[in-house]
Design a protein around this motif. Structure first.
Motif, mmCIF file in Angstrom:
data_model
loop_
_atom_site.group_PDB
_atom_site.id
_atom_site.type_symbol
_atom_site.label_atom_id
_atom_site.label_comp_id
_atom_site.label_asym_id
_atom_site.label_seq_id
_atom_site.Cartn_x
_atom_site.Cartn_y
_atom_site.Cartn_z
ATOM 1 N N LEU A 175 -5.256 12.043 4.285
ATOM 2 C CA LEU A 175 -4.426 13.233 4.113
ATOM 3 C C LEU A 175 -5.123 14.248 3.219
ATOM 4 O O LEU A 175 -5.154 15.439 3.532
ATOM 5 N N ASP A 176 -5.717 13.802 2.115
ATOM 6 C CA ASP A 176 -6.375 14.701 1.168
ATOM 7 C C ASP A 176 -7.665 15.305 1.710
ATOM 8 O O ASP A 176 -7.968 16.460 1.458
ATOM 9 N N GLY A 190 -3.638 20.904 6.167
ATOM 10 C CA GLY A 190 -3.031 21.905 7.027
ATOM 11 C C GLY A 190 -2.902 21.524 8.493
ATOM 12 O O GLY A 190 -2.424 22.311 9.295
ATOM 13 N N LYS A 191 -3.304 20.317 8.850
ATOM 14 C CA LYS A 191 -3.285 19.911 10.259
ATOM 15 C C LYS A 191 -2.073 19.077 10.638
ATOM 16 O O LYS A 191 -1.803 18.921 11.818
ATOM 17 N N VAL A 192 -1.380 18.528 9.660
ATOM 18 C CA VAL A 192 -0.230 17.668 9.950
ATOM 19 C C VAL A 192 0.955 18.090 9.087
ATOM 20 O O VAL A 192 0.786 18.701 8.035
ATOM 21 N N GLU A 193 2.144 17.723 9.544
ATOM 22 C CA GLU A 193 3.350 17.992 8.772
ATOM 23 C C GLU A 193 3.762 16.722 8.050
ATOM 24 O O GLU A 193 4.125 15.723 8.670
ATOM 25 N N THR A 204 8.519 13.274 -2.411
ATOM 26 C CA THR A 204 7.314 13.818 -3.040
ATOM 27 C C THR A 204 6.317 12.716 -3.401
ATOM 28 O O THR A 204 6.689 11.562 -3.616
ATOM 29 N N LYS A 205 5.068 13.124 -3.504
ATOM 30 C CA LYS A 205 4.015 12.196 -3.905
ATOM 31 C C LYS A 205 4.219 11.756 -5.350
ATOM 32 O O LYS A 205 3.938 10.612 -5.704
ATOM 33 N N TYR A 223 0.821 -1.215 0.000
ATOM 34 C CA TYR A 223 0.000 0.000 0.000
ATOM 35 C C TYR A 223 0.858 1.269 0.000
ATOM 36 O O TYR A 223 1.972 1.272 0.494
ATOM 37 N N PRO A 224 0.290 2.352 -0.545
ATOM 38 C CA PRO A 224 0.942 3.653 -0.462
ATOM 39 C C PRO A 224 0.429 4.383 0.780
ATOM 40 O O PRO A 224 -0.683 4.117 1.256
ATOM 41 N N ALA A 225 1.242 5.282 1.304
ATOM 42 C CA ALA A 225 0.820 6.077 2.451
ATOM 43 C C ALA A 225 1.675 7.330 2.548
ATOM 44 O O ALA A 225 2.770 7.389 1.987
#
Length: 89
Positions: free
Chosen positions: A40-41, A46-49, A71-72, A19-21
């Motif tokens: 995440l999306d 804006g809530k996590v780094e 990068t994604k 899986y991707p994460a």
């Protein structure tokens, strides 16, 4: 069937999870954790780094492999290579 991820080969019969994460900071020292890309999306804007993105391969409970990217887009490119291998067979 054998697939190759970067320089490692995996027998798909032994893969229990693939899986991707996203990898994000937990807020405790330098600790990180994996979160789903969907979360995440949708929820985390804006809530996590975010510290990176990865593809994770589990062979049972004991053996785990991580392929981490900055990068994604880099992660998506590898995911495309994996998908192409799976489609061929």
């Amino acid at each position: 069937m054998i697939i190759t991820i970067q320089d490692k080969q995996f027998d798909t019969k032994k893969i229990t999870q693939l899986y991707p994460a996203a990898v994000v900071k937990t807020g405790y020292k330098d600790e990180t954790t994996k979160v789903s890309l969907e979360w995440l999306d949708i929820e985390a804007k804006g809530k996590v780094e975010v510290v990176g993105f990865g593809i994770f391969v589990h062979l049972g409970e004991e053996e785990k492999h991580e392929f981490i990217f900055e990068t994604k887009e880099e992660m998506d490119a590898l995911a495309g290579q994996i998908a192409a291998q799976l489609k061929r067979n």
